[in-house]
Every structure is written in C-alpha cells, then in structure tokens.
Write a protein that holds these residues in place. Structure first.
Motif, PDB file in Angstrom:
ATOM      1  N   SER A 463       0.862  -1.253  -0.058  1.00  0.00           N
ATOM      2  CA  SER A 463      -0.077  -0.098  -0.050  1.00  0.00           C
ATOM      3  C   SER A 463       1.030   1.223   0.071  1.00  0.00           C
ATOM      4  N   ARG A 464       0.331   2.282  -0.579  1.00  0.00           N
ATOM      5  CA  ARG A 464       0.971   3.455  -0.458  1.00  0.00           C
ATOM      6  C   ARG A 464      -0.199   4.585  -0.529  1.00  0.00           C
ATOM      7  N   THR A 465       0.448   5.805   0.099  1.00  0.00           N
ATOM      8  CA  THR A 465      -0.693   7.077   0.152  1.00  0.00           C
ATOM      9  C   THR A 465       0.139   7.888  -0.407  1.00  0.00           C
ATOM     10  N   SER A 527      -8.553   7.254  -4.742  1.00  0.00           N
ATOM     11  CA  SER A 527      -7.846   5.993  -4.243  1.00  0.00           C
ATOM     12  C   SER A 527      -8.219   4.825  -5.190  1.00  0.00           C
ATOM     13  N   GLY A 551      -3.475   5.056  -2.031  1.00  0.00           N
ATOM     14  CA  GLY A 551      -4.544   5.648  -1.387  1.00  0.00           C
ATOM     15  C   GLY A 551      -4.318   7.281  -1.628  1.00  0.00           C
ATOM     16  N   ARG A 553      -5.042  11.382  -0.696  1.00  0.00           N
ATOM     17  CA  ARG A 553      -5.785  12.157   0.174  1.00  0.00           C
ATOM     18  C   ARG A 553      -6.646  13.103  -0.502  1.00  0.00           C
ATOM     19  N   GLU A 648      -8.843   9.751   0.749  1.00  0.00           N
ATOM     20  CA  GLU A 648      -8.586   9.311   2.202  1.00  0.00           C
ATOM     21  C   GLU A 648      -8.741  10.641   3.052  1.00  0.00           C
TER      22      GLU A 648
END
Length: 660
Positions: A463-465, A527, A551, A553, A648
């Motif tokens: 996972s990565r935001t 996302s 994800g 923001r 997110e």
C-alpha cells in the motif's frame, strides 16, 4: 251397219287370239313401268300415311290410257282396292294407306289405248306413326372422372316398339338448362340422332365433361324419326381434379433410425372416404417395393434400412382420379428419406502442434451421412480421477473438432481428453485415443510458466498513500519462472477506483523492455487498487501479481476573514472548499469538521458543517471569552472518511487568528 262392225271386231279379235303369240305381241305390246319409286325413298319409314309414286316410261312404248293401283298389307290382304287414275306423266301424287302402321305394298300397272293391261310393278310403303317409349340414360350413381371421356349406356324403350323399330337415340348434355336433344317436340332429324345403328347401339361417349354437376338428356328415335314423348334425364357428378396429399414424418436430413411416414389425402369434390374394394385409397411406395395402401384418406408405412430411399405417394378419389403415373396420369408426389444408423468414428490427432500446445484436435468420419457440420465437443478431466468431464470451447469444421484448452486455468498434473462427435443423422460416438491407438493424455503445464512482480517506484509495497493531484509511478518485471526476462510483451495495468469515482476502472497496457521491466505513470485521481497482469499467449502461461493499494488524500482548503478577532466583537467568517478530481460529491455534500488548537496542544473540533454540491462550506465564529485576548489560535478544516467519497481523510493547512 253397227251389227256388222261388231261382228267384224269380234272376228278380228278371234283372229288375233287364234294367231301365234309372237304375232299378237308384235301387233299390240302393252305399256310397262320401269323404275317405280317412292318419294323420299322406298327404304325409309314415314310418320304419315300419304305417299307419292313415280316411274319411267321406256322409249317407244305404246300410249297409256290409264293407271291402276291397289295396296296390300304385310299379310297380303288388299287394304286399298284397285283404283284407276289418268296418267300424269309417270306420277301418282297421293296414295293413302290405312292409319294402322304397317309395311304396305303398292301394286301399279298401266293400261294401253287398246285396253291392254301391262305388267304389275310393286313398291313398299313404310308407314309408322307410333311414338317410342322413353329411353333413360344409365349414369353412375356416384362421381365420375372428368379426366377421361365419360361413356354411358341408354336404357331401351319399353314394349311395344314401333313397327319401324328403333333407329337409335338422341343425346344432349347441359349444366342445368334442360336443353332437349332434338329441336322438334315430335321428331329428331338424322343429324340429331347421335346413335343411329338400331336399338342396341346404346353406348355413347360424352367426351371430357366440365367439373361439377352435368345433366344427360336422352330420346329414343323410331325408324320413322319420331321421338319419345318424354325426355329421359339423369345427372352426372364430375370430378376432374386429383386428390391433394400431405406426407408427414419425412426428416429434413438424415435419420438415425427407421422412419415412420403417414400420407393423408383429401379431395374437395368426390372425396376419399373408404368405400370398399375399388373405392378411394391412399398409397405410399418405398423404392421399388410394392406400395403400402389403405382404403380411405390415410396410410402409414415404415422406411427401414440404411441409405437413400425414394418415396412416392398418391391417392385415388371417389371419381377414380389417381396420379400414379400409370396410363398417362401424372407422376406421384415424391420425397427422399435418408437413414443412417451407424455412429461415426472419432479419433484425436497423432500429436499436438508445437506452436499451439493448447490446441486439441479430433477427426470425425462417417461413410454415409457424413460428419455433423455444427455439433461436437472435446472435454477434459484429471487423468484417472473418475470426475465428470469438463467441456472445452470447441469449433466444428469439415469433420474436425478443434478445442482450445486454457491450461492456465488448471493445476499442474496429467489430464485425459474425450471427443464426442456426431454424424449428420445424429448418431453420436465417443473417442479418447489418438490416431495410432495411444490414449489422449497431456501433462500440464504445456506452456512456459511466467512470473510477474510489480510495485510503486521499484519497490514491492502492499500500500502507498499519495497527496491529492499528483501522478504516481508503477513498475514491474516479467520473466520465465526461474528463468530469463521476457521483453516485448504486453502487461496490463488495471486501476480499480474506490466507490464513488467516475470512471470506476481504468486499464493501461505497457510493453516490457528487453530486461522484462515496464513502467507506467498513474494519472492523478481517487484512491484505487492497482494490479499488473500478463494474459499469456500460445506458448507462455498467464501470470499476475497481487494488487496493491494507492490511497490518495482529499483536497481541503480553509480561509479566515480576519487574522484578529475582537472579543465580543464581530465574528470571524471561516470559508473553504473540498475538491475531488474524478469524483462527484455525494448528494447532500460532505461533513467537514472545523477544529482549533493552541500551539503544542491537540486539535479539538468545535463545529461540523456540510458542504454544498460544489464542495463549498462557510461558518462564522464569534470570540466571546475574555481569556481569548492576546491568544493566537490555529484553525483547520478536517474531512473524515466517507463511504461514497473515494479519497482518504485529510485536513487543510492551519490558519491563524489572534483574539484581542
């Protein structure tokens, strides 16, 4: 003087009679009659009793002083006594016989000037005024065929018959107009007498009659030409059409079993109802065999034996019309029945194609009806498992079954195959051996196994935001399992966006470099889950890496109407907006938390506001606490997670407001 003359005459007469005969003839020959004839013909009977006679005088005969005649009946009795009349140049204009019909004989002789009587000449006087009795046509009680001339007989008139006998019969046919055979109400001319050879000439052909109801009218005609007082009449029902037929049970193509056929006939006029021997019937003939027949309008038979059979069907109606091809009749209606009871032979190809290891082929052969062009299946199951076979997508072409085995969908191991083929008749056969006798078994994998790894920025992250509005790199590598890299092949990168995004899915194709690597720049947006996959090809198995989550923001902004706020004074207006690329705001907007804090302390919510449809929000806050004087507050807008918002949670940058 008179006595002397008388004596002389007597003496002269005595001398004559005493003289030889030859001398007397030469002295005074009596006149004679030649060619005595009856006006209208001596052989013809007349319906009236008046006759006229004529004759010829031979040249040079002595003069005639008188004509004598008398009449005898058929028994020889004199019925008209001798009558003398002057000579009118060889004609007696009227001889009237008695009113009783008979064959009379007239006797005529001439008297010379000297009183000599000539020889008697005779002529027959045929008189008959009797009207013959009625003669009725003898027509069939049922229907007759109008396809051939109709022949009828005529009933003889009853006794007593006229003396002249029956010359024949007059016949006419009409459609209900009641037209009599003869124009006169009492006589028929010879031209109107259709049968003229006597009472036994009683059969006549009426020719081809029109279809429907006709009427036959008949008269008996006597020898004197008199006709029956009453016209004989009878009706004829004529059917000129062949029965119509329907043959049921004929298969459109080959049959795998004996075929039951049923022929049904019908006829709008005479009908085809069973009527015993010689009546209507229906028949089906198979090849050169004797036909199956049944009285009436229905017959059935079974066609047996393999091969192509020629079927003929025909029927006879009540009028006798039958299209059976005999005696000039039209040929029967025909059909073809094909029977093939032997299943085809099914075998697999002796070896697979190296360039297409997943291509499975089988051959279907049939010597009679041939392979079914549309049906057939190849199936697979684990070898020796006893499980049910799984059908594979199978194409049928020119006696071949061609299936594609997607081996990537099956675990490694040995698999056995079965081919089901059909012939055009529907007979099915199963084959599980190759041409040559070996069983059709393959070991999986049959293609080269591949491995695909992928991640963000060259790292394999689950996972990565990422911040709002920025693209992200996604890369990976494709290679044979425990082997060299695979370059120049397509890799599909699939982005599946969170709920509420539009679009919900996006696919991008990247081609691997020579070292097997690939790189895709993911565009900004909500996302999502990202997965790389290789679809495989005829020689390489497919592969896919596990999906990773990206994800993103939310974008939230906040502004304050003033940097300072007077305690007890006018409120400060806080305004802001939520942005969402590729994501329409949910109906009713989003809930935004307004938070504050002092430096070094935690954020605390003091109000929740709802955005409008464009993501904008506004709230006015008044400073009322004296403790706020001289205090510098930080304010921010915080957007928590929402089930219909594909971003997110995020917060705006803080804004500063100082109380005074």
């Amino acid at each position: 003087m008179r006595p002397r003359r008388a004596w002389l005459l007597i003496a002269f007469a005595a001398a004559i009679f005493a003289a030889p005969a030859t001398d007397r003839a030469s002295a005074a020959a009596p006149p004679i009659i030649t060619d005595l004839s009856v006006a209208g013909g001596e052989e013809n009977w007349r319906p009236v009793n008046d006759f006229q006679l004529s004759w010829q005088h031979p040249p040079g005969q002595p003069p005639v002083s008188a004509v004598h005649h008398r009449v005898r009946d058929s028994s020889g009795r004199i019925v008209v006594p001798a009558t003398q009349s002057p000579d009118e140049f060889g004609v007696i204009r009227r001889i009237q016989v008695p009113s009783a019909p008979d064959l009379y004989r007239a006797e005529v002789w001439l008297e010379g000037k000297d009183g000599e009587m000539g020889p008697i000449a005779t002529a027959e006087l045929r008189f008959d005024d009797l009207v013959p009795g009625p003669a009725s046509p003898l027509t069939p009680g049922g229907w007759v065929s109008g396809l051939s001339p109709v022949v009828i007989r005529i009933a003889h008139p009853s006794e007593p018959l006229p003396v002249s006998g029956i010359r024949g019969y007059a016949v006419s046919v009409d459609r209900g107009t009641e037209r009599p055979p003869c124009a006169s109400t009492t006589r028929c001319t010879p031209a109107e007498t259709d049968l003229s050879r006597g009472i036994h000439d009683d059969a006549i052909s009426l020719g081809l009659l029109p279809e429907g109801l006709s009427f036959v009218r008949t008269l008996a005609v006597s020898g004197s030409g008199l006709r029956s007082a009453t016209v004989g009449s009878s009706s004829l029902r004529v059917d000129s059409s062949y029965p119509e037929l329907e043959l049921r049970g004929v298969p459109e193509d080959w049959s795998p079993h004996p075929v039951r056929l049923t022929a049904t006939a019908w006829d709008a006029l005479s009908g085809v109802s069973a009527a015993g021997r010689g009546g209507p019937y229906t028949a089906i003939a198979v090849d050169s065999q004797a036909p199956a027949t049944a009285p009436g309008g229905t017959v059935s038979t079974t066609v047996r034996g393999e091969g192509v059979h020629r079927i003929a069907v025909y029927a006879r109606d009540a009028a006798g019309n039958v299209a059976d091809g005999e005696a000039g009749a039209p040929a029967p209606a025909t059909a073809v029945v094909r029977v093939d009871e032997t299943p085809p032979r099914v075998t697999f190809s002796p070896a697979e194609r190296p360039s297409e290891p997943e291509r499975i082929e089988a051959t279907v052969s049939d010597a009679l009806s041939g392979p079914d062009p549309d049906r057939g299946t190849i199936s697979v199951r684990p070898a020796g498992s006893g499980q049910r076979f799984t059908p594979l997508p199978t194409a049928v072409s020119a006696g071949r079954l061609i299936a594609h085995w997607s081996s990537d969908d099956f675990p490694h191991g040995r698999y056995e195959f079965r081919a089901t083929g059909l012939d055009a008749a529907g007979n099915a056969a199963v084959g599980d051996h190759r041409l040559g006798g070996a069983r059709m078994v393959l070991s999986n994998p049959v293609k080269g196994s591949t491995e695909l790894v992928s991640g963000f920025g060259g790292r394999r992250l689950v996972s990565r935001t990422a911040p709002y509005g920025r693209g992200t790199g996604f890369s990976g590598r494709l290679a044979l399992r425990s082997g060299p890299p695979l370059g120049g092949l397509p890799v599909l990168v699939t982005e599946t966006f969170a709920a509420g995004a539009d679009p919900a899915r996006r696919e991008t194709v990247a081609r691997t470099r020579r070292d097997g690597t690939f790189l895709v720049r993911l565009a900004p947006g909500p996302s999502r889950r990202v997965q790389a996959s290789f679809a495989g090809n005829p020689l390489l198995s497919r592969s896919a890496d596990a999906p990773v989550r990206l994800g993103v923001r939310s974008s939230v902004r906040l502004r304050a109407s003033a940097a300072t706020a007077r305690v007890g004074g006018a409120p400060v207006a806080f305004t802001g907006q939520v942005h969402g690329l590729g994501a329409p705001l949910p109906r009713g907007g989003l809930a935004v938390e307004l938070q504050f804090r002092l430096r070094g302390s935690a954020w605390r919510e003091f109000r929740t506001v709802q955005t409008d449809a464009a993501g904008r929000f506004r709230y006015s806050y008044a400073f009322a606490d004296d403790d706020s004087r001289g205090v510098r507050f930080q304010f921010r807008a915080h957007l928590p997670g929402h089930p219909d918002w594909p971003y997110e949670p995020a917060a705006s940058r803080p804004v500063l407001v100082t109380g005074r």
